[in-house]
Design a protein around this motif. Structure first.
Motif, short mmCIF file in Angstrom:
data_model
loop_
_atom_site.label_atom_id
_atom_site.label_comp_id
_atom_site.label_asym_id
_atom_site.label_seq_id
_atom_site.Cartn_x
_atom_site.Cartn_y
_atom_site.Cartn_z
N ALA A 6 29.21 36.45 29.30
CA ALA A 6 28.32 37.51 29.41
C ALA A 6 28.22 37.74 30.64
CB ALA A 6 27.03 37.55 28.63
N GLY A 7 28.56 38.72 31.46
CA GLY A 7 28.48 38.85 32.89
C GLY A 7 29.43 39.96 33.28
N GLU A 8 29.56 40.05 34.83
CA GLU A 8 30.26 40.83 35.38
C GLU A 8 31.61 40.91 35.20
OE1 GLU A 8 30.27 37.88 38.46
OE2 GLU A 8 28.94 38.61 36.97
N ALA A 9 32.60 42.01 35.39
CA ALA A 9 34.04 42.28 35.27
C ALA A 9 34.11 43.22 36.55
CB ALA A 9 34.58 42.85 34.14
N LEU A 10 35.06 43.10 37.27
CA LEU A 10 35.32 43.93 38.44
C LEU A 10 36.63 43.79 39.09
CD1 LEU A 10 35.16 41.84 41.17
CD2 LEU A 10 32.79 41.78 40.95
N ILE A 11 37.01 44.47 39.83
CA ILE A 11 38.15 44.37 40.65
C ILE A 11 37.97 43.86 42.05
CG2 ILE A 11 40.11 45.90 41.70
CD1 ILE A 11 40.28 45.76 38.74
N THR A 22 34.34 51.57 37.81
CA THR A 22 34.26 49.93 37.90
C THR A 22 33.95 49.38 39.32
OG1 THR A 22 36.20 49.99 36.38
CG2 THR A 22 35.90 48.04 37.83
N THR A 23 33.03 48.20 39.08
CA THR A 23 32.53 47.53 40.31
C THR A 23 34.11 47.10 41.21
OG1 THR A 23 30.50 46.82 39.46
CG2 THR A 23 31.15 45.84 41.25
N LEU A 24 33.92 47.15 42.65
CA LEU A 24 35.11 46.95 43.48
C LEU A 24 34.34 45.82 44.37
CD1 LEU A 24 36.46 50.26 44.64
CD2 LEU A 24 37.36 48.67 42.77
N ALA A 25 35.15 44.64 44.81
CA ALA A 25 34.46 43.77 45.70
C ALA A 25 35.75 43.48 46.59
CB ALA A 25 34.34 42.21 44.82
N PHE A 26 35.29 43.75 47.77
CA PHE A 26 36.51 43.55 48.80
C PHE A 26 36.24 42.12 49.36
CE2 PHE A 26 36.84 48.17 48.53
CZ PHE A 26 37.97 48.48 48.90
N VAL A 27 37.30 41.30 49.44
CA VAL A 27 37.37 39.94 49.88
C VAL A 27 37.96 39.71 51.12
CG1 VAL A 27 38.15 37.66 49.05
CG2 VAL A 27 37.89 39.70 47.37
N ALA A 48 32.24 41.84 49.78
CA ALA A 48 31.48 43.07 49.92
C ALA A 48 31.82 44.00 48.65
CB ALA A 48 32.06 43.86 51.34
N PHE A 49 30.51 43.83 48.07
CA PHE A 49 30.56 44.62 47.00
C PHE A 49 30.15 46.19 46.74
CE2 PHE A 49 29.50 40.00 46.06
CZ PHE A 49 30.78 39.64 45.08
N TYR A 50 30.73 46.71 45.92
CA TYR A 50 30.43 48.14 45.64
C TYR A 50 30.18 48.61 44.48
CZ TYR A 50 32.47 48.72 50.57
OH TYR A 50 32.38 48.69 51.92
N ASP A 51 28.96 48.58 43.97
CA ASP A 51 28.25 48.36 42.61
C ASP A 51 27.39 49.59 42.14
OD1 ASP A 51 28.23 46.83 40.40
OD2 ASP A 51 26.23 46.20 41.06
N GLU A 52 27.04 50.47 42.99
CA GLU A 52 26.39 51.17 42.64
C GLU A 52 26.65 52.37 41.41
OE1 GLU A 52 22.98 51.95 43.78
OE2 GLU A 52 22.98 50.27 45.14
#
Length: 301
Positions: free
Chosen positions: A5-10, A82-87, A97-101
């Protein structure tokens, strides 16, 4: 059955173009998502709960879950993004760096919580940081902790934490009812201000603490004893998903040994827990040897 149970993102992973510039490759990820994928590939019965989008990235996430034999039926699907996370990778180590709003994952609430038919539930990652989803996961853990084995890996990202007091209070509440806490040495210092993992036993019902130390291995602690388990040698490409895969290997090993219920975990010997941690280290070593969060299949072990 294990419920993650938790986040899924790109994860937007940096790649060099043929012209020598930098581009980003979109890969399915998220700490808890990675753990679910790894469990499915290891052949362990697993379900996944999160908020998933109906957008093109959400399609990628659902497709990856299905391909890795993870049941995503408990997930809540919406048309939010969908949440994006730039690595960013520095010497193989990842920062984000997360884009989650207002994303599908962030905006789930207690009203979206599923019925649970699992023996164990895994929580963690950035899904425990931001409201309203963090409150939903906390409520799910408190609701199910008396009947399910619960494991938590906060996988702390300090740059993502906006309300530190609220986050620390939530972790304290969830730690109090957890059966298993997994923390890295860096996370432990952030949580406690020190290096003594046994401090996490205080005021909790925790039975097992897993302190991971990268190439230095993992320490398994119970209330009565501890044991150091060495890391597996690997040529590191990057560390994306390493801790998530370790958690999956640990849970998969306990499940296979019949030790992942409230009653059986209480009777587990330190040797059993060390063996599970050793399996987790073995699985994680394969993940760090290739780019991105790409856990191995059972046939690769």
């Amino acid at each position: 059955m294990i419920l993650c149970a938790g986040e899924a993102l790109i994860d937007m992973i940096p790649r060099q173009t043929t012209e020598g510039g930098t581009a980003f490759a979109p890969l399915a990820g998220g700490s808890v998502f990675n753990t679910a994928i790894a469990l499915g590939r290891l052949g362990t019965p697993v379900q996944f709960f999160s908020g998933l989008s109906s957008d093109l990235f959400g399609d990628v996430l659902r497709s990856e879950l299905t391909a890795s034999k993870v049941d995503s039926a408990p997930a809540n699907v919406s048309d939010r993004p969908t949440t994006l996370a730039f690595v960013t990778l520095t010497n193989g180590h990842a920062s984000y760096a997360f884009y989650d709003e207002n994303t599908a994952g962030r905006m789930i609430t207690k009203a979206d919580l599923p019925d649970v038919a699992a023996d164990a539930i895994f929580f963690g990652g950035i899904s425990l940081v931001v409201e309203p989803c963090a409150d939903a996961y906390q409520a799910l853990m408190l609701r199910e902790a008396t009947s399910c084995v619960t494991m938590i890996d906060p996988n702390i990202r300090p740059g993502f934490i906006k309300d530190e007091a609220a986050y620390r209070a939530r972790l304290t509440s969830m730690f109090a009812v957890a059966d298993i806490i997994k923390t890295s040495d860096e996370d432990l210092e952030w949580i406690t201000g020190g290096t003594d993992a046994a401090a996490l036993f205080e005021g909790t019902n925790v039975q097992v603490i897993l302190l991971t130390r990268g190439a230095d291995g993992v320490t398994v602690l119970t209330r009565d004893a501890s044991v150091d388990v060495p890391a597996q040698k690997a040529t590191v490409v990057d560390t994306v998903g390493a801790g998530d895969t370790f958690s999956a290997g640990f849970l998969s090993s306990l499940h296979g040994a019949g030790l992942l219920t409230k009653a059986t975990l209480a009777d587990a010997r330190l040797d059993d827990l060390a063996a599970a941690a050793g399996f987790g280290a073995r699985v994680a070593a394969i993940t760090v040897s290739r780019a991105g969060a790409n856990p191995p299949w059972a046939s690769e072990l």
